[in-house]
Design an enzyme around this catalytic site. Structure first.
Site, PDB file in Angstrom:
ATOM      1  N   LYS A 115     -38.344  77.127 -13.825  1.00 37.91           N
ATOM      2  CA  LYS A 115     -38.844  77.260 -12.187  1.00 37.91           C
ATOM      3  C   LYS A 115     -40.278  78.118 -12.137  1.00 37.91           C
ATOM      4  CE  LYS A 115     -37.081  78.829  -7.742  1.00 37.91           C
ATOM      5  NZ  LYS A 115     -36.699  77.398  -6.962  1.00 37.91           N
TER       6      LYS A 115
HETATM    7  N1  PMP Z   1     -34.470  71.816  -7.404  1.00 37.68           N
HETATM    8  C1  PMP Z   1     -35.376  72.417  -7.444  1.00 37.68           C
HETATM    9  C2  PMP Z   1     -36.665  72.111  -7.422  1.00 37.68           C
HETATM   10  C3  PMP Z   1     -35.450  74.070  -6.230  1.00 37.68           C
HETATM   11  O1  PMP Z   1     -36.733  74.532  -6.597  1.00 37.68           O
HETATM   12  C4  PMP Z   1     -34.404  74.725  -5.948  1.00 37.68           C
HETATM   13  C5  PMP Z   1     -34.641  76.020  -5.622  1.00 37.68           C
HETATM   14  N2  PMP Z   1     -34.115  77.114  -6.730  1.00 37.68           N
HETATM   15  C6  PMP Z   1     -32.947  74.385  -6.635  1.00 37.68           C
HETATM   16  C7  PMP Z   1     -33.461  72.504  -6.636  1.00 37.68           C
HETATM   17  C8  PMP Z   1     -31.736  74.804  -6.515  1.00 37.68           C
HETATM   18  O2  PMP Z   1     -31.478  75.665  -7.118  1.00 37.68           O
HETATM   19  P1  PMP Z   1     -30.493  76.621  -7.006  1.00 37.68           P
HETATM   20  O3  PMP Z   1     -29.555  77.230  -6.219  1.00 37.68           O
HETATM   21  O4  PMP Z   1     -30.643  77.232  -8.480  1.00 37.68           O
HETATM   22  O5  PMP Z   1     -31.554  77.773  -5.469  1.00 37.68           O
END
Ligand code: PMP
Length: 316
Positions: free
Chosen positions: A169
């Site tokens: 991320k």
């Molecule tokens: N894909 C992307 C590109 C994201 O930015 C996020 C948000 N973090 C997610 C998927 C979903 O991830 P999470 O469930 O861990 O928030």
């Protein structure tokens, strides 16, 4: 196009404190220099976490350990050494919420290179870490949770593992997401769905994606180039609890259009049904039965009334 000005205004409500490099500082004093390296080149990592207030009044931070671990994983991919342990950051997240007296909040830990040296080759700047917490309601709006959103297949390809690390991320990755999201919004849609380099559905700008056809749920597998979403993993396990079969496979745009249901998930977006993609209605054009069940289980879990999987709830 000129008269379509669609933007999302997520105004951050100021709280008392921000955790910065090991201490709580006043909100207005948590500032950085314009030479902050990450500001120029995007090398940094962040998390998005939610804290919910449960039925019994207690607040829980959802899967905090998993989020902290992913933050460290992202930093590892970028070769940034975080000068704190995972345990310290885990505690710091909770400390910030307590200091701000927030019962429900969104948490944003951010790892960045400070100022000092410039240029792409410099790696000696201090690795800094901030934790900001603020009140954040439904990311795509309350109505989206109930009625579903209208998504657009983006003209932008999802970041490729050939050039970046989709499992991280990473701050700079979000240029890709922002371009896709803005393109979708300016064209009158709510969200962008991105394809990978081979034309298979990857994920949305900030959410993972699921489709349903004939009662079978399908989602791109962990290794297919989307972010390893913690909500995605949660949904997979909740579906397991409900004995609903899940297939991990790639699918292209045609399967998306032909699905009985499409839904997205993410910490910010929670469980968001998709009622239409491009010019096609999905199923009956409203939240479908599986999305409804998953949403209910998810919100029950968040509010401490699911009756299982309590190891995911970290109480303040
Ligand atoms: N894909 C992307 C590109 C994201 O930015 C996020 C948000 N973090 C997610 C998927 C979903 O991830 P999470 O469930 O861990 O928030």
């Amino acid at each position: 196009m000129d008269d379509v000005e669609r933007t999302e205004r997520i105004v951050v409500q100021k709280a008392d404190k921000i955790w910065l490099d090991g201490e709580l500082v006043d909100w207005d004093k948590a500032n950085v220099h314009v030479l902050t390296h990450t500001l120029h080149y995007g090398l940094g990592a962040f998390e998005g976490i939610r804290c919910y207030q449960c039925e019994d009044g207690r607040s829980q931070v959802f899967r905090l350990r998993d989020h902290v671990r992913r933050l460290f994983d992202s930093a590892h991919l970028l070769m940034m050494d975080i000068p704190f342990s995972q345990e310290e950051i885990f505690e710091a997240c909770k400390e910030t919420l307590r200091a701000n007296k927030q019962e429900e909040a969104y948490l944003r830990p951010l790892v960045f290179f400070g100022d000092g040296a410039m240029g792409l080759g410099s790696a000696e700047n201090k690795v800094r870490l901030a934790i900001i917490t603020w009140k954040w309601g439904a990311y795509l709006g309350e109505e989206a949770l109930e009625k579903g959103i209208h998504a657009k297949v983006s003209s932008y390809m999802r970041n490729s593992p050939r050039s970046l690390f989709p499992k991280g991320k990473v701050v700079g990755h979000y240029v890709n997401s922002i371009l896709a999201k803005r393109e979708a919004m300016l064209a009158g849609y709510d969200e962008a769905i991105m394809l990978d380099g081979e034309g298979f559905v990857s994920e949305a700008s900030g959410e993972n994606i699921f489709i349903v056809r004939d009662g079978v749920v399908k989602t791109p597998g962990y290794s297919t180039g989307a972010l390893g979403g913690i909500t995605w993993d949660t949904v997979v396990k909740l579906l397991g609890d409900m004995n609903i079969p899940v297939e991990f496979d790639r699918f292209a745009r045609d399967e998306l259009y032909l699905a009985d249901e499409v839904f997205m998930c993410g910490t910010a977006a929670e469980i968001t049904p998709v009622r239409a993609v491009d010019e096609r209605k999905i199923g009956e054009g409203k939240r479908g039965p599986i999305a409804t069940k998953v949403q209910k289980a998810y919100f029950d879990l968040m509010h401490g009334k699911y009756g299982a999987r309590e190891e995911w709830l970290d109480f303040l």
